[in-house]
Design a protein around this motif. Structure first.
Motif, PDB file in Angstrom:
ATOM      1  N   LEU A 198       0.810  -1.222   0.000  1.00  0.00           N
ATOM      2  CA  LEU A 198       0.000   0.000   0.000  1.00  0.00           C
ATOM      3  C   LEU A 198       0.844   1.274   0.000  1.00  0.00           C
ATOM      4  N   ASP A 199       2.082   1.179  -0.401  1.00  0.00           N
ATOM      5  CA  ASP A 199       2.972   2.324  -0.588  1.00  0.00           C
ATOM      6  C   ASP A 199       3.499   2.260  -2.021  1.00  0.00           C
TER       7      ASP A 199
ATOM      8  N   TRP B 292      -2.760  -0.923   7.609  1.00  0.00           N
ATOM      9  CA  TRP B 292      -2.587   0.401   7.020  1.00  0.00           C
ATOM     10  C   TRP B 292      -1.275   1.087   7.400  1.00  0.00           C
TER      11      TRP B 292
ATOM     12  N   LEU C 238       0.762   2.656   4.426  1.00  0.00           N
ATOM     13  CA  LEU C 238       0.012   3.778   3.856  1.00  0.00           C
ATOM     14  C   LEU C 238       0.136   4.988   4.779  1.00  0.00           C
TER      15      LEU C 238
ATOM     16  N   ARG D 214       3.637   6.541   4.659  1.00  0.00           N
ATOM     17  CA  ARG D 214       3.916   7.292   3.430  1.00  0.00           C
ATOM     18  C   ARG D 214       3.174   8.628   3.398  1.00  0.00           C
ATOM     19  N   TYR D 215       1.924   8.643   3.863  1.00  0.00           N
ATOM     20  CA  TYR D 215       1.102   9.840   3.697  1.00  0.00           C
ATOM     21  C   TYR D 215       0.941  10.657   4.980  1.00  0.00           C
TER      22      TYR D 215
ATOM     23  N   PRO E 174      -8.296  -3.237   1.025  1.00  0.00           N
ATOM     24  CA  PRO E 174      -6.908  -2.870   0.725  1.00  0.00           C
ATOM     25  C   PRO E 174      -6.318  -3.553  -0.504  1.00  0.00           C
TER      26      PRO E 174
ATOM     27  N   ILE F 283      -5.098   3.050  -4.862  1.00  0.00           N
ATOM     28  CA  ILE F 283      -4.496   4.026  -3.958  1.00  0.00           C
ATOM     29  C   ILE F 283      -5.309   5.317  -3.949  1.00  0.00           C
TER      30      ILE F 283
ATOM     31  N   LEU G 256      -7.322   6.752  -0.496  1.00  0.00           N
ATOM     32  CA  LEU G 256      -7.017   8.078   0.036  1.00  0.00           C
ATOM     33  C   LEU G 256      -8.209   9.018  -0.077  1.00  0.00           C
TER      34      LEU G 256
END
Length: 308
Positions: free
Chosen positions: A144-145, A208, A211, A214-215, A278, A293, A297
């Motif tokens: 998830l990245d 998660w 994810l 990263r964010y 996911p 993705i 988001l």
């Protein structure tokens, strides 16, 4: 008689073409998940036919193997897996039963997509059964990245080149194209998810982490006290207190987990449950990795904005 003889000649010729050295045949690839299947298709292009074993709405920790899995594995030129013991409870026995030496651990056709991933949440100290479904090598939900998807793709490209060196240049070109696609996706989604930076969430499971890393948002607690362990009353009471203290308004859960617990916690804290799959193809509009993705988001951004 002539017609029968002609038919036999045609059949014989077809068989000879099928088994002739160098005969054009797509590589048969088995991926354990839809996310890996998508990546293989991007790198392999016209040279591969890919089957994913797991359904996107299936709990990866409770996979029920089917006889068709063994058939696919027996015919596979390449097996692409998440690794890190993600499939450990069900995949190794199937590979053994398939009697396909190419896809055994370390075989020419074995691709561990986790090689080279900067892993999160590697357990420290002694590990026991009381700790639940602990992944002893680290959190395996690394796909998830978008940066990690580039690493996944490199591992797949190396595997394809091992079993099909004649098309190595094509696999390298496709890899470079996918890397550019992931760079563009990351630039786009960092802007899309800017409002998530610093936000706090509660999740059902440790899905998660990559994810969030990263964010820039935080998972401050989980409905599961430990991975795979059902929530206890005392654990949920403590979690509810913390959610109130830290003003957490969003609970993330996957479609394959039960609804009763997150609904109860949401009612007692004033939070909202946001259900997100996911995996590629688990929800409408997530048929590709970039769409997945963006979809995840966007759901989180909309949920946060609705609580402001």
């Amino acid at each position: 008689m002539k017609r029968i003889l002609l038919w036999l000649i045609v059949v014989f010729a077809a068989l000879m073409l099928a088994i002739a050295p160098g005969a054009a045949r797509k590589l048969r690839v088995v991926a354990t998940t839809n996310d890996l299947k998508w990546a293989v298709e991007q790198i392999g292009g016209k040279n591969v036919e890919v089957v994913a074993l797991m359904h996107p709405l299936q709990n990866p920790h409770t996979v029920q193997p089917r006889p068709s899995f063994i058939v696919h594995l027996n015919r596979a030129d390449l097996l692409v897996r998440i690794g890190l013991d993600y499939e450990e409870t069900w995949l190794p026995p199937l590979v053994e039963e398939s009697r396909n030496p190419k896809i055994r651990r370390g075989g020419l056709g074995d691709v561990d997509a986790s090689i080279g991933i900067p892993l999160l949440e590697i357990p420290q100290g002694r590990i026991t059964r009381e700790q639940g479904e602990v992944h002893i090598f680290g959190n395996p939900h690394y796909w998830l990245d978008p940066e990690n998807m580039k690493i996944i793709a490199r591992n797949i490209a190396e595997g394809l080149k091992r079993v099909d060196p004649s098309n190595a240049d094509e696999y390298d070109r496709n890899l470079r194209r996918l890397e550019r696609l992931m760079d563009d996706l990351l630039d786009e989604t960092l802007k899309l998810a800017a409002t998530l930076r610093g936000e706090k969430f509660v999740a059902y499971h440790t899905t998660w982490s990559y994810l969030a890393n990263r964010y820039g948002f935080r998972i401050i607690g989980y409905l599961e006290p430990k991975p795979g362990i059902p929530p206890s009353a005392s654990h949920l009471a403590d979690l509810i207190v913390r959610m109130r203290q830290e003003k957490v308004k969003i609970i993330i859960k996957e479609p394959f987990y039960e609804n009763r617990t997150p609904t109860m916690v949401a009612q007692r804290t004033g939070a909202k449950v946001v259900e997100i799959c996911p995996t590629v193809g688990g929800e409408p509009g997530t048929e590709t990795y970039p769409k997945l993705i963006r979809h995840i988001l966007t759901k989180l951004v909309n949920a946060v904005r609705s609580e402001k």
